[in-house]
Design an enzyme around this catalytic site. Structure first.
Site, PDB file in Angstrom:
ATOM      1  N   GLU A 129      75.432  46.685  74.997  1.00  0.00           N
ATOM      2  CA  GLU A 129      76.758  47.302  75.128  1.00  0.00           C
ATOM      3  C   GLU A 129      77.801  46.206  75.254  1.00  0.00           C
ATOM      4  OE1 GLU A 129      76.592  49.983  78.434  1.00  0.00           O
ATOM      5  OE2 GLU A 129      75.204  51.341  77.392  1.00  0.00           O
ATOM      6  N   GLY A 131      79.581  45.620  77.578  1.00  0.00           N
ATOM      7  CA  GLY A 131      79.549  45.028  78.923  1.00  0.00           C
ATOM      8  C   GLY A 131      78.158  44.723  79.458  1.00  0.00           C
ATOM      9  N   GLU A 243      59.126  43.037  68.798  1.00  0.00           N
ATOM     10  CA  GLU A 243      60.369  42.477  68.252  1.00  0.00           C
ATOM     11  C   GLU A 243      60.383  40.960  68.424  1.00  0.00           C
ATOM     12  OE1 GLU A 243      63.869  44.069  70.120  1.00  0.00           O
ATOM     13  OE2 GLU A 243      65.215  42.648  69.133  1.00  0.00           O
ATOM     14  N   ARG A 269      66.410  12.122  46.524  1.00  0.00           N
ATOM     15  CA  ARG A 269      67.688  11.474  46.850  1.00  0.00           C
ATOM     16  C   ARG A 269      67.431  10.019  47.245  1.00  0.00           C
ATOM     17  NH1 ARG A 269      73.314  11.695  46.594  1.00  0.00           N
ATOM     18  NH2 ARG A 269      74.125  10.482  48.338  1.00  0.00           N
ATOM     19  N   GLN A 280      61.517   4.904  56.998  1.00  0.00           N
ATOM     20  CA  GLN A 280      60.648   5.269  58.124  1.00  0.00           C
ATOM     21  C   GLN A 280      61.318   6.274  59.066  1.00  0.00           C
ATOM     22  OE1 GLN A 280      59.590   2.384  61.240  1.00  0.00           O
ATOM     23  NE2 GLN A 280      57.477   2.734  60.678  1.00  0.00           N
ATOM     24  N   GLY A 340      73.034  15.174  54.300  1.00  0.00           N
ATOM     25  CA  GLY A 340      74.345  14.529  54.349  1.00  0.00           C
ATOM     26  C   GLY A 340      75.447  15.508  53.973  1.00  0.00           C
ATOM     27  N   GLY A 365      66.493  39.126  72.926  1.00  0.00           N
ATOM     28  CA  GLY A 365      66.218  38.481  74.215  1.00  0.00           C
ATOM     29  C   GLY A 365      66.565  37.004  74.122  1.00  0.00           C
TER      30      GLY A 365
END
Lengths: 380, 257
Positions: A129, A131, A243, A269, A280, A340, A365
């Site tokens: 909710e 709140g 869940e 790359r 490394q 990058g 949770g």
């Protein structure tokens, strides 16, 4: 727990779900993420493949599979590379409906679960909710008994499938303050006085349907009460285990996929005269990440094994959720880093992943709640 | 109709194939095996034919024990029965595979046999045609459309011949139909289908009992990966100079025109 429990049937299902995710869902990623929605027919298609009835009994239209079939589904669906859309499907099958199978009566199963398994009715779970989030015992949406009806007033928020759900497995206050006054009710969304407002501007999970729900004197028959009145809190806590397992399984699988993507990028790359993967600093980083995923996966499989055998597993499930979702976030950070500047663009999936993954330590949770549960289990 | 489908289990087409250290085969480590994609189309055509005219679909495969999973996939898609011919202890090539398959198929009285136009691993495209030959049946390969006649005694079949052209055949049944992409869209094995497949009948035969003194006629001495593709080249300059050079390269180096 010995050898892995995946049989021939699990492997065939794995191929089915992988093909579905890669060939029918992923090609629409850009469109559905940008459009912040995906077609409702996907629910029907997922149902056709058996994704909504994996563990439910055959007499209800399910497949009566063990929980390892669910593991397979979670591990392969992430290949759609849209955490939002995938969350909607699993919110339906693993968040909104399990409790109906557990405690629903025959009439409730027939009216809600059977069409949910067929993908004809979409379900949502309504607990949080405006709140009250983690503090479930403190919800304030009320359901007052009037004759043979309940009259519901209040609001829910961050509800997955909120705008297109046909029914909501709804947590309401039927009694006194605190956890002893909460009930679960099956709420048809065509009830008068109900409105759903989409929440479109989210950090991630863009293709997901998330909504705020309002209930104004919504009258529903008392026969839609799930289980016993004022026993809702315990049902909710039990429902959370499945869940959270789904969350942990997807966190591990999506982390693995992201690391594989990043390694592929690092192979092609070049920097300082050689591929990044030959540096490394990155080789060791990948070795670290792969080891941590393996550890997280083993813990999660252990929790699945306990859950599958209906053993006590609250601590293990909470630990799996805590570790895997935290790890997935760190992996998003590292894997974006290696891309990058390109990682900061939409050209590579790691940007989308970094947005989506942030929900993992919050939804189903929060990590802090997992730690509370674990601390309590150890008598703290 | 009694519909047979011949399938082969092959490495997932996304697999990065490595040659085994001794060069005698591919390295099976980490390979995921699947139904050869063209054979999936053959299964689908079998199922669609059954849905249209009734009957049963039998999936047949020769290979090691692992290919039971491929047969189960066919059963999970909706086929009725499976026949696995275990090749343990027998070294097969296309010829011997077709010989063994034919010896099993001739006892099954199929009305039609569907097979992929080629397997996605070796790409030989030989087993289907050889099976037809050994059974003495007509065959049409690279089939992109098939229409059974009213009496189910024959079919009109479109065969792709490249360049957008096709040949149309009127073929009598029983026949072997080797299918091409585009014929249909194979369904996935649904989970309910997978569960049902567990109790469908699957017969296991031994290839060793069926060779009948025959031997493979092709011996593979060793495997080698194709050479890596060289980097692309970009021709710079004005079109008048570049185009003749491109034509020369395509003709003399690439030898494609």
């Amino acid at each position: 727990m010995g050898g892995l429990p995946f049989t021939e049937g699990h492997e065939i299902f794995r191929k089915t779900v992988r093909d579905f995710a890669e060939k029918e869902l992923f090609p629409h990623q850009k469109e559905w993420e940008k459009g912040k929605s995906f077609p409702r027919e996907i629910f029907g298609r997922a149902a056709e493949l058996g994704l909504f009835g994996v563990v439910y009994p055959e007499e209800l239209g399910g497949s009566g599979g063990d929980y390892w079939y669910k593991v397979v589904a979670c591990e392969e669906m992430i290949r759609a590379r849209m955490a939002g859309m995938v969350m909607d499907l699993f919110a339906h099958s693993d968040i909104a409906t399990p409790v109906i199978n557990e405690i629903g009566n025959e009439a409730q199963k027939k009216e809600f679960l059977v069409p949910a398994i067929k993908g004809e009715k979409i379900g949502a779970l309504g607990i949080t909710e405006p709140g009250a989030g983690s503090d479930v015992a403190n919800i304030s949406t009320t359901a007052k008994k009037e004759g043979s009806d309940y009259v519901i007033n209040g609001a829910k928020t961050f509800i997955t499938n909120g705008t297109r759900a046909d029914f909501i497995t709804l947590a309401v206050r039927t009694g006194d303050k605190g956890y002893q006054g909460i009930s679960l009710i099956l709420f048809p969304t065509d009830t008068k006085g109900f409105t759903a407002m989409p929440i479109k501007d989210k950090l991630g999970n863009h293709s997901s349907d998330t909504a705020e729900l309002h209930f104004e004197n919504c009258r529903i028959p008392a026969r839609y009460l799930l289980g016993d009145e004022n026993a809702g809190f315990i049902y909710i806590m039990q429902n959370f285990q499945g869940e959270r397992l789904v969350g942990a399984l997807m966190a591990n699988a999506s982390a693995q996929l992201t690391v594989e993507d990043a390694m592929a990028y690092a192979r092609q790359r070049e920097a300082f005269g050689r591929p990044l993967i030959k540096l490394q600093v990155w080789r060791h980083r990948f070795a670290d990440l792969l080891s941590q995923i393996e550890a997280s996966k083993c813990l999660t499989y252990h929790a699945v094994d306990l859950f599958n055998r209906k053993e006590e597993c609250v601590a293990e499930v909470s630990m799996a959720k805590l570790i895997s979702c935290d790890l997935a976030n760190r992996i998003a950070y590292d894997c974006l880093q290696i891309h990058g500047g390109y990682g900061y663009t939409e050209e590579y999936d790691v940007a989308r992943y970094s947005r989506d993954v942030r929900l993992l330590t919050i939804g189903g949770g929060a990590s802090e709640i997992m730690k509370e549960i674990i601390a309590k289990r150890f008598g703290m | 109709m009694k519909i047979g489908v011949l399938i082969k289990q092959v490495p997932d087409t996304a697999t990065n194939i490595k040659i085994a250290a001794n060069g005698a085969g591919i390295d099976p480590t980490g390979i995921k095996y699947v139904v050869s994609p063209y054979d999936e189309i053959a299964i689908e055509e079998g199922l669609k034919t059954k849905e249209k005219v009734g009957g049963e679909v039998v999936v047949v495969s020769l290979g090691p024990v692992r290919c039971v999973e491929a047969i189960r996939t066919g059963l999970a898609m909706g086929a009725d029965k499976g026949i696995h011919i275990d090749d343990a202890g027998v070294v097969v090539d296309s010829y011997l595979t077709a010989r063994i398959l034919a010896s099993v198929l001739e006892k099954e009285n199929f009305d039609i046999l569907f097979v992929g136009k080629q397997a996605a691993d070796n790409d030989c495209a030989q087993v289907g045609p050889m099976v037809a030959e050994f059974l003495g049946w007509p065959q049409v390969t690279v089939v992109e459309k098939i229409e059974l006649n009213e009496a189910r005694s024959g079919a009109v079949v479109a065969r792709r011949v490249g360049g957008g052209a096709k040949e149309i055949y009127d073929v009598s049944l029983p026949a072997v139909i080797a299918v091409e992409k585009g014929l249909n869209n194979p369904r996935y094995a649904s989970l309910p289908g997978i569960m049902k497949a567990k109790s469908k009948p699957l017969t296991t035969l031994k290839a060793a009992d069926l060779v009948g003194g025959e031997k493979a006629r092709v011996e593979v001495t060793h495997y080698r990966l194709p050479p890596e593709r060289p980097e692309g080249r970009i021709l710079k300059g004005e079109a008048e100079q570049v185009v003749p050079e491109l034509v020369r390269l395509l003709r003399e180096e690439a030898k494609v025109i």
